[in-house]
Structure formats: structure tokens, C-alpha cells
Write an enzyme that holds these catalytic residues in place. Structure first.
Site, short mmCIF file in Angstrom:
data_model
loop_
_atom_site.label_atom_id
_atom_site.label_comp_id
_atom_site.label_asym_id
_atom_site.label_seq_id
_atom_site.Cartn_x
_atom_site.Cartn_y
_atom_site.Cartn_z
N LYS A 134 56.68 -11.91 3.70
CA LYS A 134 57.14 -10.86 4.62
C LYS A 134 57.76 -11.61 5.76
CE LYS A 134 53.55 -7.49 3.94
NZ LYS A 134 52.58 -8.31 3.26
N THR B 61 43.49 -22.26 10.48
CA THR B 61 44.42 -21.28 11.06
C THR B 61 45.39 -21.96 12.03
OG1 THR B 61 44.51 -19.10 12.06
CG2 THR B 61 42.90 -20.63 13.01
N GLY C 254 47.76 -20.69 6.80
CA GLY C 254 46.63 -20.70 7.72
C GLY C 254 45.34 -20.30 7.03
N ASP C 255 44.62 -19.37 7.66
CA ASP C 255 43.39 -18.84 7.08
C ASP C 255 43.69 -17.43 6.56
OD1 ASP C 255 40.24 -19.08 7.04
OD2 ASP C 255 40.78 -17.03 7.60
N MET D 36 52.54 -14.32 16.07
CA MET D 36 53.67 -13.38 15.96
C MET D 36 54.09 -12.89 17.34
SD MET D 36 52.36 -11.40 12.56
CE MET D 36 50.61 -11.54 12.91
N ASP E 265 52.88 -16.73 0.53
CA ASP E 265 53.60 -16.26 1.72
C ASP E 265 54.85 -17.08 1.92
OD1 ASP E 265 51.59 -14.68 2.40
OD2 ASP E 265 50.93 -15.80 4.17
N PRO F 115 67.19 -71.89 -18.91
CA PRO F 115 66.58 -73.22 -19.03
C PRO F 115 65.28 -73.29 -18.21
CG PRO F 115 68.44 -73.27 -17.50
CD PRO F 115 68.37 -71.88 -18.03
N PRO G 148 48.19 -24.68 8.14
CA PRO G 148 49.44 -24.47 8.86
C PRO G 148 50.66 -25.19 8.27
CG PRO G 148 47.98 -25.92 10.10
CD PRO G 148 47.21 -25.48 8.89
N1 SAH Z 1 46.96 -16.46 8.38
C1 SAH Z 1 47.81 -17.20 9.28
C2 SAH Z 1 48.57 -16.31 10.21
C3 SAH Z 1 49.60 -15.46 9.52
S1 SAH Z 1 50.52 -14.47 10.61
C4 SAH Z 1 46.96 -18.24 10.03
O1 SAH Z 1 45.74 -18.18 9.98
O2 SAH Z 1 47.55 -19.13 10.66
C5 SAH Z 1 51.98 -15.44 10.84
C6 SAH Z 1 51.98 -16.09 12.20
O3 SAH Z 1 51.14 -17.21 12.18
C7 SAH Z 1 53.30 -16.65 12.63
O4 SAH Z 1 54.14 -15.64 13.17
C8 SAH Z 1 52.89 -17.63 13.67
O5 SAH Z 1 52.55 -16.98 14.88
C9 SAH Z 1 51.61 -18.17 13.09
N2 SAH Z 1 51.80 -19.43 12.34
C10 SAH Z 1 51.60 -19.66 11.03
N3 SAH Z 1 51.84 -20.94 10.72
C11 SAH Z 1 52.19 -21.55 11.86
C12 SAH Z 1 52.56 -22.89 12.19
N4 SAH Z 1 52.59 -23.85 11.28
N5 SAH Z 1 52.87 -23.16 13.48
C13 SAH Z 1 52.83 -22.20 14.42
N6 SAH Z 1 52.49 -20.93 14.16
C14 SAH Z 1 52.17 -20.61 12.90
#
Ligand code: SAH
Length: 467
Positions: free
Chosen positions: A271, A332, A303-304, A384, A249, A43, A226
Site C-alpha cells: 500500500k 519496528t 518493521g514489526d 506516516m 509490503d 619450464p 526496518p
Molecule cells: N510495521 C512497521 C510500520 C508500518 S507503517 C514498523 O513496525 O516499522 C509504515 C511507516 O513505517 C512508514 O510510513 C514510516 O513512517 C515507518 N517506517 C517503516 N520503515 C521505516 C524505515 N526503514 N525508516 C523510517 N521509517 C520507516
């Protein structure tokens, strides 16, 4: 995800609305865009509802809804502005197993209606699981502003052209054709010459693409940053949108992968520390094979790509096979970690250089220029480094580094589950053991997070503290 977004076919089906006031009118504005048969019960109808009824856009009945009104209905909207009446109507629908939406009652609704951007036949539906309608409205406004008004027309014209476009082989070439039409040439042609312009543009573009022959495949080696998807570069995002296959990766975050083109194949060639790994040669061979079939391969690295990413080896393999390639840099881990710590990586009077080190190399724990690193002042981002922590400490202390040298452990930099823990060189291995860091970790030697730095300046001893 509690609500799965789908587009429901309503052509010719009945949609029932219980209630004829303001709430009902708001829903009806959306429902009237469909070609459903709409019936409204209640309504005191809103003037708009009466006028839609007069125009034949819907049927309005001024009585309350009854069970028999729902036979064969696809959906029921309860929008009477009266919770008791809504509950009564919803119970009727549940008896006939018809999905119900109760306006402003998320709990008792079977489905919810998204915010909609309408460029018919293109629709963008935005949902927040009912948690933040204001956010949905904000996004809708942002998307409205980005999508040219001509998109709907371009999509319709494109659809009519589909049979001709099948001349192109499916996959990359056809994708490139449509992407060029929608993103560049189509909107310009439409702006100049309307529908005819868009149709002519399609024919010309088809001839060009077909004559261009098979588009060569290529490989983009892309930095994924990252983890936070907002830390991708615009170029990285574009490459992900164009990719036919993404080889990534293990550390690339799911949120970043989510941005890849939906149809793109995804292969994790990760890896894991010392664990099982794809052999580098297999990754190279995969990229070469895929690019040879004309596909756009995105080799996505955390990262880079140029930092501990075996970039040179991959580029050399591509060059050797004559595959076109490019590198798209990324943020990176060290940069992501510094942002999380809220501090600078270099600082006047403290360090004029930044070192990027790895804890491991092909021969195991990596040897470095320990003497230089042991002096006061240097800043190093150690990648690493988790397993190598005791080794690093031993080497640095042996070379005379101060046991109190600050070290910050940054795990999952830039991600929602990041952890930033300040400690000292002396306590580093224990700090890593005690707090247990399953995610990727970068060790920031020589710097503290901003809060801990302030305390240290005040003379408070740095122990191990999560920031
Ligand atoms: N190309 C990547 C590095 C690859 S080697 C860069 O530029 O960041 C992998 C290592 O990167 C890891 O063992 C760690 O030490 C580092 N890493 C990558 N991502 C990360 C994150 N979000 N926080 C902290 N360390 C990180």
C-alpha cells in the site's frame, strides 16, 4: 554483478595451464578436483607438478605454450609468474576465443576462480568480484566450520533416493521431507551408522511423510525489520527459508526478500501512502487461498507486524477460515531509528513512556492527546507523519508546545541510504520540504541524535543538520 557465477562442465575437456611454478601449482590443486584433462606448459616445473605428471593426473610439457596447444581447450589459466609471458599466452587464447584467467590480473581476465568449499557433490563458491580475496577466505573458513563433513555423502545418498521420493507430491511435502533429511535426521543417522544409517533414515522418513498425508498449509505473519537484513530475527530468517509464497509490503527491502527460498513465489501487496493499493480483503483472501492448497505463506511486513500493520484484521480473517497462523515479531522503525541516532528512547528523568503514533488514520490526519504531547519531556515516534507535519506542528503549538521542541527526521532507518536530520517542531514542515525525503520517514519527537544532543547541551541552537 560483473562476473556471473556458474558451474562449468569440464568432464573430459581440456584445461590448459601456462606456467609450471608456484602460481600454477596453486591453481592445479583446484583443477585436479575436476575430471578435466589437464595440460601444463612451462619450464622449471614445481616438484608437485612433476609428481602429478608421473602419476598421470596431468600432462606436463617443459616448453612454452604455442597456439596449436589450445585447440579444443575449454579454459586457459596463465600462471607463469611472468606478466609478459602471461600476456603472450592470453593473446594466443583470445585468437581461438578460449576464456582466459590471468593469475593476479583481474583487469585482463575473462573469468575468475571463486574460493571453494568442497563437500563433493555439494560445492559452495564464494566470489567478491576480485575485490577482497581476504574476505572470501574468511567466509570460506566460516562456511567450512558450519558444514558437517558428512554433507557430501548425504547429498550423494539423497540423489540416489530421488526416484523413491517422487512418491511424494512436489511442493511443500517433498520440500519438508528433504529439509528434514538434510538438516536434522540425515546427519544424526550418518553419524551413528554411516551410509547405511542415512539410507535407512530416508526410507523411514519417506513412509512417515507419506502416511502423514497432506501437510496442512499455514501462515506466518513475520516482521521484516526496518530494512537491514541483519536485523531480522533468526525465526524470521528460518520462515523465509521455508516459505512457498511470500506476500510482502512495499517497504520490505530487496535485501530482506533476497533471503527467501529461491523457489518461493513473491507477491508485493504494497500500500503506497495514498496511492493505489491492494484491498485488505484481497490480501486476506490470497493468504487463505494459498494456505488451503497446503502452502506455507509468509506474510512479510516491514518493521514489526503488530505496529501499524493491520495484524488483527489479517489474523481474524485466518481464524475465521480455520487456517493455522503465528506471529514472528520484528524490529519496528522507531527502534531502528533510535539505533541510527545513537540514543535511548526512554531516559530517567526525561521520559518514562514512549508513544508510538501515526500521522494518518482512516479518517485522514490522526488526532492525538495533544495536551500531553505538548508538555516538555514526552518522546513520540510518529509513523506516516510526512504529509501530516504541518498539521502536527499546528496542533502541538496550539496546545502550548515549545517551538524549539527537538524533532529528528529519520529516513530509511537501518539502511545504507539512511538520513538523520535534527530540527525543531517550528521548522519541521520546512525541514521536510527542503531536504526532500522520498523514502519512509519516522519523526522522533522530543529527542535529538547524539551529536546534536551534545551541541544542544552546550547551548548551540539546533537548526537543521544532517548527522
Ligand atoms: N510495521 C512497521 C510500520 C508500518 S507503517 C514498523 O513496525 O516499522 C509504515 C511507516 O513505517 C512508514 O510510513 C514510516 O513512517 C515507518 N517506517 C517503516 N520503515 C521505516 C524505515 N526503514 N525508516 C523510517 N521509517 C520507516
Amino acid at each position: 554483478m560483473q562476473h556471473f557465477p556458474i558451474f562449468l562442465r569440464l568432464s573430459g575437456r581440456r584445461v590448459v595451464v601456462s606456467g609450471a611454478g608456484r602460481a600454477a601449482t596453486a591453481k592445479l590443486r583446484l583443477l585436479l578436483k575436476t575430471d578435466a584433462r589437464i595440460v601444463v606448459f612451462g619450464p622449471g616445473p614445481d616438484p608437485d607438478i612433476l609428481s602429478w605428471h608421473r602419476d598421470g593426473a596431468l600432462r606436463h610439457d617443459a616448453r612454452r605454450i604455442e597456439g596449436t596447444d589450445l585447440e579444443g581447450a575449454a579454459l586457459l589459466y596463465c600462471a607463469s609468474d611472468d606478466p609478459e609471458e602471461d600476456a603472450r599466452a592470453a593473446a594466443l587464447a583470445r585468437r581461438c576465443r578460449i576464456p582466459v584467467n590471468i593469475v593476479d590480473n583481474l583487469e585482463d581476465s575473462d573469468f575468475i576462480t571463486p574460493a571453494i568449499v568442497d563437500r563433493d557433490p555439494l560445492f559452495v563458491a564464494i566470489g567478491t568480484e576480485g575485490t577482497a580475496p581476504a574476505l572470501a577466505r574468511h567466509l570460506k573458513a566460516a562456511i567450512e566450520a558450519q558444514l558437517p563433513g558428512s554433507l557430501g555423502a548425504l547429498a550423494r545418498i539423497g540423489q540416489a533416493f530421488r526416484p523413491q521420493a517422487e512418491r511424494l507430491p512436489p511442493g511443500r511435502m517433498r520440500h519438508a521431507f528433504w529439509s528434514e533429511y538434510f538438516s536434522r535426521r540425515g546427519p544424526c543417522a550418518f553419524a551413528r551408522n554411516g551410509e547405511k544409517g542415512a539410507r535407512d533414515c530416508l526410507s523411514a522418513l519417506l513412509d512417515e511423510t507419506a502416511e502423514g498425508g497432506r501437510l496442512a498449509g499455514r501462515v506466518s505473519l513475520v516482521g521484516a525489520g526496518p530494512g537491514d537484513p541483519e536485523l531480522l530475527t533468526l525465526k524470521a530468517r528460518n520462515r523465509l527459508h521455508e516459505a512457498d509464497i511470500v506476500v510482502h509490503d512495499r517497504l520490505v527491502s530487496p535485501q530482506v526478500l533476497e533471503l527467501a527460498r529461491r523457489e518461493a513465489e513473491r507477491i508485493c501487496a504494497g500500500k503506497k501512502g495514498f496511492g493505489p493499493a491492494w484491498r485488505q480483503e484481497s490480501i486476506n483472501a490470497l493468504m487463505v487461498r494459498e494456505a488451503r492448497t497446503g502452502r506455507h505463506v509468509v506474510r512479510l511486513k516491514s518493521g514489526d507486524p503488530a505496529v501499524f500493520g493491520r495484524l488483527d484484521e489479517e489474523v481474524e480473517a485466518l481464524e475465521a477460515e480455520g487456517i493455522p497462523w503465528e506471529v514472528v515479531p520484528g524490529i519496528t522503525a522507531a527502534a531502528g531509528a533510535a539505533a541510527d541516532m545513537g540514543v535511548s528512547l526512554t531516559r530517567r528523568g526525561r521520559n518514562s513512556e514512549l508513544r508510538i503514533l501515526t500521522g494518518n488514520d482512516v479518517d485522514g490526519f490522526a488526532e492525538q492527546d495533544w495536551a500531553t504531547l505538548a508538555r516538555p519531556g514526552p518522546v513520540a515516534a510518529i509513523y506516516m507523519g510526512k504529509r501530516a507535519a504541518a498539521f502536527l506542528r499546528g496542533r502541538l503549538l496550539m496546545r502550548g508546545a515549545a517551538p524549539s521542541t527537538p524533532v529528528t527526521i529519520v529516513e530509511n532507518a537501518s539502511r545504507p541510504d539512511k538520513r538523520v536530520v535534527a530540527t525543531t517542531l517550528l521548522r519541521l514542515p520546512e525541514a521536510l520540504d527542503e531536504a526532500h525525503f522520498p523514502g519512509p520517514v519516522v519523526l522522533m519527537l522530543g529527542i535529538l541524535p547524539r551529536d546534536a544532543m551534545r551541541k544542544a547541551e552546550l547551548g548551540v541552537e539546533v537548526g537543521q543538520e544532517a548527522v
